[in-house]
Write an enzyme that holds these catalytic residues in place. Structure first.
Site, PDB file in Angstrom:
ATOM      1  N   SER A   7     -46.026  51.284  15.227  1.00  0.00           N
ATOM      2  CA  SER A   7     -45.036  50.731  14.295  1.00  0.00           C
ATOM      3  C   SER A   7     -44.535  49.381  14.798  1.00  0.00           C
ATOM      4  CB  SER A   7     -43.867  51.711  14.132  1.00  0.00           C
ATOM      5  OG  SER A   7     -43.384  52.124  15.403  1.00  0.00           O
ATOM      6  N   GLU A   9     -41.223  46.404  14.578  1.00  0.00           N
ATOM      7  CA  GLU A   9     -39.806  46.204  14.255  1.00  0.00           C
ATOM      8  C   GLU A   9     -39.509  44.742  13.896  1.00  0.00           C
ATOM      9  OE1 GLU A   9     -36.907  48.419  16.492  1.00  0.00           O
ATOM     10  OE2 GLU A   9     -35.953  46.522  17.065  1.00  0.00           O
ATOM     11  N   ARG A  98     -26.366  54.737  18.221  1.00  0.00           N
ATOM     12  CA  ARG A  98     -24.928  54.495  18.357  1.00  0.00           C
ATOM     13  C   ARG A  98     -24.654  53.036  18.015  1.00  0.00           C
ATOM     14  NH1 ARG A  98     -21.688  53.664  23.778  1.00  0.00           N
ATOM     15  NH2 ARG A  98     -22.439  51.576  23.302  1.00  0.00           N
ATOM     16  N   GLY A  99     -25.512  52.155  18.503  1.00  0.00           N
ATOM     17  CA  GLY A  99     -25.349  50.727  18.227  1.00  0.00           C
ATOM     18  C   GLY A  99     -24.483  50.048  19.264  1.00  0.00           C
ATOM     19  N   ASP A 100     -24.565  48.736  19.285  1.00  0.00           N
ATOM     20  CA  ASP A 100     -23.809  47.946  20.261  1.00  0.00           C
ATOM     21  C   ASP A 100     -22.427  47.633  19.709  1.00  0.00           C
ATOM     22  OD1 ASP A 100     -26.073  47.785  21.872  1.00  0.00           O
ATOM     23  OD2 ASP A 100     -26.853  46.131  20.663  1.00  0.00           O
ATOM     24  N   ALA A 114     -24.615  58.846  19.189  1.00  0.00           N
ATOM     25  CA  ALA A 114     -25.721  58.964  18.233  1.00  0.00           C
ATOM     26  C   ALA A 114     -25.994  60.416  17.847  1.00  0.00           C
ATOM     27  CB  ALA A 114     -26.982  58.326  18.819  1.00  0.00           C
ATOM     28  N   HIS A 140     -29.824  53.779  30.099  1.00  0.00           N
ATOM     29  CA  HIS A 140     -28.971  52.965  29.229  1.00  0.00           C
ATOM     30  C   HIS A 140     -27.996  52.183  30.115  1.00  0.00           C
ATOM     31  CE1 HIS A 140     -25.873  51.869  26.329  1.00  0.00           C
ATOM     32  NE2 HIS A 140     -26.724  52.174  25.364  1.00  0.00           N
ATOM     33  N   GLN A 203     -36.121  33.514  27.085  1.00  0.00           N
ATOM     34  CA  GLN A 203     -35.645  34.487  26.078  1.00  0.00           C
ATOM     35  C   GLN A 203     -35.792  35.915  26.623  1.00  0.00           C
ATOM     36  OE1 GLN A 203     -38.323  35.198  22.711  1.00  0.00           O
ATOM     37  NE2 GLN A 203     -36.641  34.768  21.329  1.00  0.00           N
ATOM     38  N   PHE A 207     -32.767  38.653  27.115  1.00  0.00           N
ATOM     39  CA  PHE A 207     -32.787  39.978  26.469  1.00  0.00           C
ATOM     40  C   PHE A 207     -32.701  41.087  27.522  1.00  0.00           C
ATOM     41  CE2 PHE A 207     -35.481  38.572  22.546  1.00  0.00           C
ATOM     42  CZ  PHE A 207     -34.343  38.065  21.958  1.00  0.00           C
ATOM     43  N   HIS A 257     -44.355  51.075  19.706  1.00  0.00           N
ATOM     44  CA  HIS A 257     -43.440  50.465  18.739  1.00  0.00           C
ATOM     45  C   HIS A 257     -43.218  49.027  19.196  1.00  0.00           C
ATOM     46  CE1 HIS A 257     -40.189  50.398  15.750  1.00  0.00           C
ATOM     47  NE2 HIS A 257     -39.422  49.810  16.650  1.00  0.00           N
TER      48      HIS A 257
END
Length: 275
Positions: A7, A9, A98-100, A114, A140, A203, A207, A257
């Site tokens: 997949s 993104e 959950r997201g940032d 989450a 995490h 970059q 990240f 992914h």
């Protein structure tokens, strides 16, 4: 490779020009026949409309799409509304996160983790959605310990997730170790490896510092030695990431992914080497 879950993104474009550029990128990447395209969600839900618009575009083109859904700042009502919109557009996949927390953001909303979001989606929509959650082979960045992080992952899977996608990494052993521990903890669902092509060293370093992904020292030093020679950076990155993918697939990873950053060239080049 077709038996693997492959997949790609994207992030939602911010301008009409960006949207047009993404259509061109998507047409190129569609030739690789990925299982689905996923679309990210900005911190605190800042791109919610952009995510929906992009996903609807992808569906109109005839491809499977998986919007990211973050619970940060979301209420039961707002999430319920989003789920209904996705159902109305015949979307059957979701990446639940959950997201940032955006900087200066206070409370997380009605869902703190989450696993609570996954439970809510299942309670509201039954088996309508195939739900993917995030996994962190290198832990995490906000987890207290690897053990805590693994327990959190197991909770998400037990809440009703169908599969997981990892944060990107360049150390295959971290992935295999994580999968082994997850399986020992009772997780039978697929854990797909997240892959970040290397095309730009500054970059990548930025990240990786944000998300806690380790760039091996030898890779970092080699990238630094190329200076501004972007052709050498891309050629080296292609070799490193292709070898990583080969090792992951040979070792039993159920799929890959690709974090495309809305570009087609690097993902296509890696994929063509793997086929």
């Amino acid at each position: 490779m077709s038996s693997h879950n492959f997949s790609i993104e994207f992030f939602p474009p911010k301008t009409p020009e960006g949207a047009e550029k993404l259509r061109v990128t998507r047409a190129k990447l569609a030739e690789l026949q990925p299982k689905y395209f996923s679309v990210t969600f900005g911190a605190g839900g800042t791109t919610q409309q952009g995510t929906l618009d992009t996903v609807v575009d992808i569906r109109k083109e005839g491809y499977a799409a998986a919007p990211h859904l973050s619970c940060v700042g979301g209420t039961r009502d707002s999430i319920r509304d989003i789920l209904k919109q996705y159902q109305a557009h015949d979307i059957h996949r979701l990446v639940a996160l959950r997201g940032d927390l955006p900087s200066g953001y206070g409370a997380a909303g009605e869902f703190r983790y989450a696993n609570e979001l996954v439970e809510f989606i299942r309670a509201e929509t039954g088996d309508w959605f195939h739900i993917e959650v995030a996994a962190y082979p290198e832990m995490h960045p906000q987890a207290r310990s690897p053990q805590d992080d693994l327990q959190n992952f197991v909770r998400k899977m037990n809440a009703g997730a169908n599969a997981a996608i990892t944060q990107y990494f360049y150390n295959a052993d971290a992935y295999f170790q994580f999968v082994e521990l997850a399986q020992k903890a009772g997780v039978a669902a697929p854990i797909v490896a997240g892959i970040m092509p290397i095309t730009n060293s500054s970059q990548l370093i930025r990240f990786s510092e944000m998300c806690g992904a380790e760039i091996p020292r030898w890779v970092r030093l080699k990238l630094a030695s190329f200076g501004d020679d972007s052709a050498s950076i891309k050629a080296f990155g292609l070799d490193v990431v292709t070898q990583l993918c080969e090792r992951l697939l040979a070792g039993g990873a159920p799929g890959l992914h690709f974090y495309s950053l809305n570009q087609a060239a690097a993902t296509t080049a890696i994929w063509q080497r793997l086929v």
